[in-house]
Design an enzyme around this catalytic site. Structure first.
Site, PDB file in Angstrom:
ATOM      1  N   PHE A 178       0.836  -1.198   0.000  1.00 11.79           N
ATOM      2  CA  PHE A 178       0.000   0.000   0.000  1.00 11.79           C
ATOM      3  C   PHE A 178       0.868   1.244   0.000  1.00 11.79           C
ATOM      4  O   PHE A 178       2.061   1.202   0.336  1.00 11.79           O
ATOM      5  CB  PHE A 178      -0.956   0.017   1.204  1.00 11.79           C
ATOM      6  CG  PHE A 178      -0.273   0.157   2.540  1.00 11.79           C
ATOM      7  CD1 PHE A 178      -0.043   1.403   3.105  1.00 11.79           C
ATOM      8  CD2 PHE A 178       0.145  -0.967   3.241  1.00 11.79           C
ATOM      9  CE1 PHE A 178       0.581   1.531   4.340  1.00 11.79           C
ATOM     10  CE2 PHE A 178       0.765  -0.855   4.471  1.00 11.79           C
ATOM     11  CZ  PHE A 178       0.990   0.393   5.021  1.00 11.79           C
ATOM     12  N   CYS A 179       0.270   2.361  -0.409  1.00  9.53           N
ATOM     13  CA  CYS A 179       0.954   3.663  -0.396  1.00  9.53           C
ATOM     14  C   CYS A 179      -0.129   4.742  -0.286  1.00  9.53           C
ATOM     15  O   CYS A 179      -1.298   4.439  -0.057  1.00  9.53           O
ATOM     16  CB  CYS A 179       1.817   3.847  -1.637  1.00  9.53           C
ATOM     17  SG  CYS A 179       0.881   3.780  -3.183  1.00  9.53           S
ATOM     18  N   THR A 180       0.233   5.989  -0.471  1.00 11.76           N
ATOM     19  CA  THR A 180      -0.709   7.089  -0.237  1.00 11.76           C
ATOM     20  C   THR A 180      -1.909   7.048  -1.171  1.00 11.76           C
ATOM     21  O   THR A 180      -3.062   7.049  -0.736  1.00 11.76           O
ATOM     22  CB  THR A 180       0.003   8.450  -0.376  1.00 11.76           C
ATOM     23  OG1 THR A 180       1.173   8.457   0.436  1.00 11.76           O
ATOM     24  CG2 THR A 180      -0.915   9.588   0.054  1.00 11.76           C
ATOM     25  N   GLY A 182      -1.882   4.973  -4.245  1.00 12.28           N
ATOM     26  CA  GLY A 182      -1.919   3.758  -5.036  1.00 12.28           C
ATOM     27  C   GLY A 182      -0.851   3.632  -6.096  1.00 12.28           C
ATOM     28  O   GLY A 182      -0.574   2.537  -6.587  1.00 12.28           O
ATOM     29  N   ILE A 207      -4.106   4.661   0.598  1.00 15.10           N
ATOM     30  CA  ILE A 207      -4.571   5.051   1.933  1.00 15.10           C
ATOM     31  C   ILE A 207      -5.704   6.067   1.846  1.00 15.10           C
ATOM     32  O   ILE A 207      -6.675   6.009   2.604  1.00 15.10           O
ATOM     33  CB  ILE A 207      -3.400   5.639   2.742  1.00 15.10           C
ATOM     34  CG1 ILE A 207      -2.271   4.617   2.886  1.00 15.10           C
ATOM     35  CG2 ILE A 207      -3.869   6.110   4.114  1.00 15.10           C
ATOM     36  CD1 ILE A 207      -0.939   5.237   3.272  1.00 15.10           C
TER      37      ILE A 207
END
Length: 279
Positions: A178-180, A182, A207
């Site tokens: 996951f990241c901020t 995508g 996120i």
């Protein structure tokens, strides 16, 4: 007189844009005409942006972008800010819309399995799944998901080395990234597949989409989410969080940092105080 909140929109898409250089000027002019500010990155591999502006202006830009058949299904995420979080509009030409620094990674055609925010909790609470935060150390410190591994990277360019030295496709059968928003985990998932990992998952919309769709009482998110604008961080309701930026070094600072003896307003914070005077 109170003004309407600014809409902060983030979006990206991996898609072949062979004419990305030619698109820059028209896109910049359109954004400026609409009073939009922020940054849009264009590369042959696609588009990546975080922008802000009035509701009508953001809607107009998204319609303008989606009029290009290659971007017709462009997805975006929204949050809000009371004041403009950017000072000007930039449209930049890049080699990559998110820099991994490796040739041959095709995030348009080969990526891991998308997981919708509503299904994310089930996946990351599975003890057989290794959950990895693909963001850098500064971002992870502000907030992350329960059980998530911190690669302790300073930039996304370091992620491939972390994979090579810490992960094994024979041992780590299921990996969730996951990241901020995508984009980093999408490219990271493509890299993992290239390295021989078979079950690779990533959070669709990142996120930001998770915070937007998953109720607080069901959330497995801990802390706040770092964002790349003047808001610094946002909370679970997508409102401006508790962090501010050090005016000397730009590092996010908390209330605890401000209580430190190393903190001097407008001068330094605990993160840069040790370097003060070295020059």
């Amino acid at each position: 007189m109170k003004t309407d909140p600014q809409v902060v929109a983030t979006f990206y898409k991996f898609v072949q844009l062979s004419d990305y250089i030619e698109k820059r000027e028209n896109l910049l002019m359109y954004c400026q005409e609409q009073g939009i500010k922020g940054t849009i990155l264009l590369a042959e591999e696609g588009i990546n942006a975080t922008i802000s502006g009035p509701r009508q202006a953001i809607d107009a830009l998204l319609f303008f972008l989606r009029s290009d058949s290659r971007l017709a299904d462009l997805e975006h995420k929204e949050s809000y800010a009371e004041t403009p979080p950017f000072e000007r509009m930039k449209v930049r030409l890049k080699k990559e819309i998110v820099t991994l620094g490796l040739p041959g990674i095709d995030a348009e055609r080969k990526v891991g399995s998308y997981v919708q925010p509503k299904d994310w909790n089930t996946l990351i609470t599975d003890p057989d799944v290794l959950v990895i935060d693909t963001r850098n150390q500064l971002e992870v410190k502000i907030g992350s998901f329960k059980r998530a591994e911190n690669p302790h990277t300073e930039s996304f360019r370091e992620f491939p080395e972390y994979v090579r030295t810490h992960l094994d496709p024979n041992q780590h059968k299921k990996v969730a990234l996951f990241c901020t928003g995508g984009i980093r985990c999408e490219k990271a998932s493509s890299f993992l597949l290239q390295q021989g990992f078979h079950e690779v998952y990533h959070l669709r919309g990142g996120i930001l989409k998770y915070l937007e769709e998953v109720p607080l009482e069901e959330s497995l998110w801990q802390g706040e989410c770092f964002v790349f604008d003047q808001r610094v961080a946002i909370d679970h309701s997508l409102a401006v969080g508790s962090y501010t930026a050090c005016q000397a070094c730009g590092h996010p600072i908390s209330a605890e940092d401000k209580a430190s003896a190393c903190y001097q307003e407008h001068v330094c914070c605990p993160h840069c105080a040790m370097h003060k005077g070295e020059d």
